[in-house]
Each structure stands twice: as C-alpha cells, then as structure tokens.
Design a protein around this motif. Structure first.
Motif, mmCIF file in Angstrom:
data_model
loop_
_atom_site.group_PDB
_atom_site.id
_atom_site.type_symbol
_atom_site.label_atom_id
_atom_site.label_comp_id
_atom_site.label_asym_id
_atom_site.label_seq_id
_atom_site.Cartn_x
_atom_site.Cartn_y
_atom_site.Cartn_z
ATOM 1 N N ALA A 120 0.840 -1.202 0.000
ATOM 2 C CA ALA A 120 0.000 0.000 0.000
ATOM 3 C C ALA A 120 0.875 1.252 0.000
ATOM 4 N N ASN A 121 1.947 1.232 0.781
ATOM 5 C CA ASN A 121 2.869 2.359 0.834
ATOM 6 C C ASN A 121 3.484 2.607 -0.543
ATOM 7 N N LEU A 122 3.898 1.534 -1.205
ATOM 8 C CA LEU A 122 4.482 1.642 -2.538
ATOM 9 C C LEU A 122 3.455 2.156 -3.555
ATOM 10 N N LEU A 123 2.234 1.647 -3.488
ATOM 11 C CA LEU A 123 1.200 2.089 -4.424
ATOM 12 C C LEU A 123 0.871 3.572 -4.238
ATOM 13 N N PHE A 124 0.862 4.036 -2.990
ATOM 14 C CA PHE A 124 0.645 5.467 -2.761
ATOM 15 C C PHE A 124 1.773 6.268 -3.396
ATOM 16 N N PHE A 125 2.996 5.790 -3.256
ATOM 17 C CA PHE A 125 4.147 6.479 -3.852
ATOM 18 C C PHE A 125 4.020 6.540 -5.369
#
Length: 188
Positions: free
Chosen positions: A161-166
């Motif tokens: 999720a953190n990567l997708l937000f980035f």
C-alpha cells in the motif's frame, strides 16, 4: 543600506528542494537491505535470548529445514508440517513483533537523532522535512512517520500500500508522508 545581502540569505529549510523519486527509492532500498541483513542476524540471535532450550530447538528445526530443502524428493505434506512447526516456534519467540519494533526504532533513531536521516537518506543527502517549511518537525510527526514506515517493512500488505501510494499519488508521497504531513527533501 545593502539589501542584496539580506535578500540572498536563505534559511536552511528554504534552501532544500524536493528529493528526486530516484534518490528516494535508492535510499529506501539501501535502508531495506541494511534492515534485512540486521533482521537475519537477529533471527539467529533471538533464540539465544530465550535460553538454551529454545536455542537447541531452533538448531534442530533449522537443521531439519535445511535437510528438507536440500532433498529433492521431499514429501510436500511433511515439508508443510515442518514449516508450520517452524512458524509456530518463531511466533512463540515473538520474532515478528521484535523485528517490527526494530524496524520502527531504526527509522525513529534516524529521524530524531540524525536530523531526519537514515543511513540511506544520509548517503544521498536527503532528509525528512515538514510539508510546511516554516513549521519544524514535531515529535508526533516523527513517531508517526517512523511507525508507519517501520511497520511497512514488516507487513507485505502495508508495504505494498505504501508503494502504491508512492507510485500513484500525484506528489509521490507514501502513506508515512501523508499521515505525518512530512516529505523527503534534498539537502544541499
């Protein structure tokens, strides 16, 4: 009265520019490799902390796992049972909790004691800053950022999720950036 000198003087926060995505990714990858190496070392050290019986059980299980993976004709059900037994053993040692706390602490130490810089960020001259340049980072922001970033390293879904937000956020800000109202800046 010479105003040229006054106009050219910038505060340190004003002199910082947004960090490039490339450097941010490289800095995080460097931190992640360092954390992976440290977690591997801790993985072998934690059973020692739980006493000789735990250390012996760990040695027995790792030997069985090593043998199972090196034997090509291993029974799939027996391997799965061994993996479950090993997972229960690490669960009893609270390995996941210890590692999650270690990851959070790593990022928190960098944020608090090293001016918003982890090893990876320091290598690429990056640092954490509040999204409002006139506002200093608060302890709450640092703890929240470190907690989310550290937990993201421990749990695949939160990390994803953190990567997708980035990737998909217009400003390329991760969950830990958004929640703590911080960003990563290039220091000069």
């Amino acid at each position: 009265m010479n105003t040229d000198h006054e106009d050219s003087t910038e505060s340190p926060k004003e002199a910082m520019l947004p960090a490039s995505n490339y450097k941010r990714v490289l800095a995080f990858m460097m931190d992640f490799v360092l954390l992976s190496f440290a977690s591997t070392l801790l993985f072998f050290y934690i059973p020692k902390l739980h006493g000789q019986a735990s250390e012996q059980e760990f040695d027995r299980l790792t030997e069985r796992l090593s043998h199972a993976f090196s034997t090509p004709d291993q029974d799939e059900a027996a391997l799965q049972d061994l993996m479950i037994e090993f997972s229960e053993f690490t669960g009893n040692m609270n390995y996941e909790l210890i590692m999650s706390l270690f990851f959070v602490l790593y990022f928190l130490v960098g944020e608090v004691f090293f001016g918003g810089r982890s090893v990876g960020k320091a290598t690429f001259c990056l640092q954490t800053s509040s999204i409002s340049p006139e506002v200093s980072l608060s302890p709450r922001q640092l703890v929240l950022r470190s907690f989310i970033k550290g937990i993201s390293c421990s749990f695949i879904l939160l990390g994803l999720a953190n990567l997708l937000f980035f990737i998909f956020n217009r400003n390329h800000r991760c969950l830990h950036d958004l929640a703590s109202k911080t960003s990563t800046m290039q220091s000069k």
